[in-house]
Enzyme design. Structure first.
Site, PDB file in Angstrom:
ATOM      1  N   ILE A  43     -48.396   1.225 -42.099  1.00  0.00           N
ATOM      2  CA  ILE A  43     -48.681   2.451 -41.343  1.00  0.00           C
ATOM      3  C   ILE A  43     -47.411   3.091 -40.821  1.00  0.00           C
ATOM      4  O   ILE A  43     -47.383   4.281 -40.480  1.00  0.00           O
ATOM      5  CB  ILE A  43     -49.636   2.118 -40.178  1.00  0.00           C
ATOM      6  CG1 ILE A  43     -50.339   3.384 -39.677  1.00  0.00           C
ATOM      7  CG2 ILE A  43     -48.895   1.388 -39.052  1.00  0.00           C
ATOM      8  CD1 ILE A  43     -51.504   3.104 -38.746  1.00  0.00           C
ATOM      9  N   LYS A  44     -46.320   2.336 -40.773  1.00  0.00           N
ATOM     10  CA  LYS A  44     -45.070   2.841 -40.217  1.00  0.00           C
ATOM     11  C   LYS A  44     -44.435   3.939 -41.074  1.00  0.00           C
ATOM     12  O   LYS A  44     -43.550   4.658 -40.593  1.00  0.00           O
ATOM     13  CB  LYS A  44     -44.069   1.691 -40.045  1.00  0.00           C
ATOM     14  CG  LYS A  44     -44.510   0.610 -39.051  1.00  0.00           C
ATOM     15  CD  LYS A  44     -44.546   1.111 -37.632  1.00  0.00           C
ATOM     16  CE  LYS A  44     -44.769  -0.031 -36.649  1.00  0.00           C
ATOM     17  NZ  LYS A  44     -44.704   0.424 -35.256  1.00  0.00           N
ATOM     18  N   ASP A  45     -44.885   4.080 -42.316  1.00  0.00           N
ATOM     19  CA  ASP A  45     -44.381   5.184 -43.143  1.00  0.00           C
ATOM     20  C   ASP A  45     -44.622   6.520 -42.460  1.00  0.00           C
ATOM     21  O   ASP A  45     -43.794   7.437 -42.533  1.00  0.00           O
ATOM     22  CB  ASP A  45     -45.084   5.203 -44.506  1.00  0.00           C
ATOM     23  CG  ASP A  45     -44.670   4.073 -45.419  1.00  0.00           C
ATOM     24  OD1 ASP A  45     -43.814   3.274 -45.019  1.00  0.00           O
ATOM     25  OD2 ASP A  45     -45.213   3.985 -46.538  1.00  0.00           O
TER      26      ASP A  45
END
Length: 453
Positions: A43-45
């Site tokens: 999700i850090k993208d």
């Protein structure tokens, strides 16, 4: 034609997947927002690219510049993807508790990785927070992203994660469950969802050893709550600026063991090969299950992919060394036998008659053959029957002339699951040495008994 111009255009719009088995005992529907479908497998993208875009717009990140960040690995991956497409360099600072796979992936993406000690205060010059801040001052044309206090972090989830969940559930979501780390994911997503429906409950999942839960409950920053833990990607030893605790309804803490075991359960029972935090997120939900009703629709955020934890939570040895995996081993089976239970064996120069007598006396089918230095071979009831039936005089032969191959020798702590691979149609037993150097034997029957107990 539906062709993406670059890898960054594939970020977001990840699926909601219903959980069917693990959550059977719950009265409601539970779905997972599985964000390992992002190109960087986490999700850090989302926030990594948003931080780059905001830094560019504000003139803080200039062409040919260097991105510097303290990261557990996932944010670094997102930043590395952005750097590749946009032409930046990357220096990432991480801690020695993070999985080696994460650092290796970052290096593969062209980043420089610096590893710092975990067990130091955030203000310590050796901490990965301090090292990242120092490098930002020393490296020319560089910018420290600082995901913890950079509000572009939570903005990314306000603009993407929240709207996606609202649309995918047709506005029927009643609960959001998310692990709490930098605060960006839970705060940004919750802010959007609460604006659509203030009754949506936001549940944060924290690690033991993190101070966030006590801070939420009391407003007090208590460093006595801080101690090392194995859980990765969530929990903090300070309160990042991305948090808005007023939109979170509850905090619950999950043990390292419970999170790891649940992650493995997700893989085996739901086919979702997720990271450490996904297991902790789902375990946190189970701890709060008494608050759920039949018509509730719970969304759990599963942050990243299990491939980054293969050497840790998905490794039996790593799990057993920390007491996280309650598996039976060769040693466990032996420990369940009477203390006076000794290995029945024959020497290489004894006769076949001696072996037959031992089989009859002790009602056993398999006997190891020993010499002065250890195992030399084996004798099986079935093998002897075939040979003696063809040649009755064989009873007077020495064991050396009729013995079969030695049983496999395994480590004393070999897991039961692995023992099964040694037991074949041809080979009916395995051997091991205990700490004192004594030999022990386990047969197919022993394994069947252990599996059934």
């Amino acid at each position: 034609m539906d062709i993406k111009n670059n890898i960054l255009e594939t970020i977001g719009n990840t699926p909601l997947i219903r959980l069917n088995k693990i959550t059977r005992e719950l009265p409601c529907t539970v779905v997972a927002k599985v964000d390992y479908f992002n190109p960087g497998n986490s999700i850090k993208d989302r926030m990594a690219i948003k931080m780059i875009e905001v830094a560019e717009a504000e003139g803080k990140l200039k062409p040919g510049g260097t991105i510097i960040e303290g990261t557990s690995g996932n944010t670094g991956m997102g930043l590395a993807l952005g750097a590749i497409v946009k032409g930046y360099k990357c220096i990432f600072v991480t801690t020695d508790k993070q999985s080696k796979e994460k650092a290796d992936v970052l290096k593969a993406m062209g980043a420089e990785v610096i590893v710092c000690p975990t067990n130091v205060e955030p203000e310590d010059p050796q901490s990965y927070y301090s090292v990242a801040a120092r490098l930002a001052k020393e490296v020319p044309n560089s910018y420290h992203m600082n995901q913890y206090d950079n509000l572009a972090n939570r903005l990314a989830h306000y603009e993407t994660t929240g709207p996606e969940i609202w649309k995918q559930t047709e506005g029927k979501i009643t609960h959001l469950v998310c692990t709490a780390g930098t605060g960006g994911t839970i705060t940004g997503t919750a802010k959007y969802l609460k604006e659509q429906n203030p009754d949506i409950k936001i549940w944060a999942v924290d690690a033991y050893g993190s101070l966030l839960t006590k801070y939420f409950n009391t407003g007090e920053i208590d460093m006595n709550q801080v101690y090392p833990y194995f859980s990765e990607g969530f929990g903090e030893d300070f309160v990042p600026k991305n948090y808005d605790m007023s939109i979170i309804d509850a905090f619950t803490q999950v043990t390292d063991k419970d999170g790891a075991v649940m992650a493995r359960k997700l893989a085996k029972e739901e086919g979702l090969f997720c990271g450490y935090s996904a297991g902790s997120c789902l375990k946190g939900l189970m701890q709060l299950k008494d608050s759920l009703k039949k018509d509730d629709l719970v969304v759990c955020i599963f942050h990243d992919h299990g491939s980054r934890y293969v050497a840790k939570i998905y490794n039996d040895q790593w799990m057993m060394e920390r007491g996280f995996l309650e598996v039976k081993t060769f040693k466990d089976i032996i420990s369940g036998r009477p203390a006076n239970n000794k290995l029945i064996s024959v020497k290489i120069d004894q006769t076949v008659s001696d072996a037959v007598e031992l089989m009859r006396k002790y009602d056993i089918e398999l006997i190891p053959v020993m010499n002065g230095t250890g195992m030399a071979g084996s004798i099986s009831e079935n093998g002897l029957f075939q040979k003696i039936f063809s040649n009755p005089d064989l009873k007077n032969e020495v064991i050396a002339n009729v013995m079969e191959a030695a049983f496999p020798l395994v480590a004393f702590d070999t897991p039961l699951e692995k023992l099964k691979s040694y037991l074949t149609k041809v080979n009916g037993a395995v051997m091991s040495k205990d700490e004192a150097g004594n030999y022990h034997i386990i047969t197919k029957y022993d394994v069947l008994q252990a599996l059934g107990s």
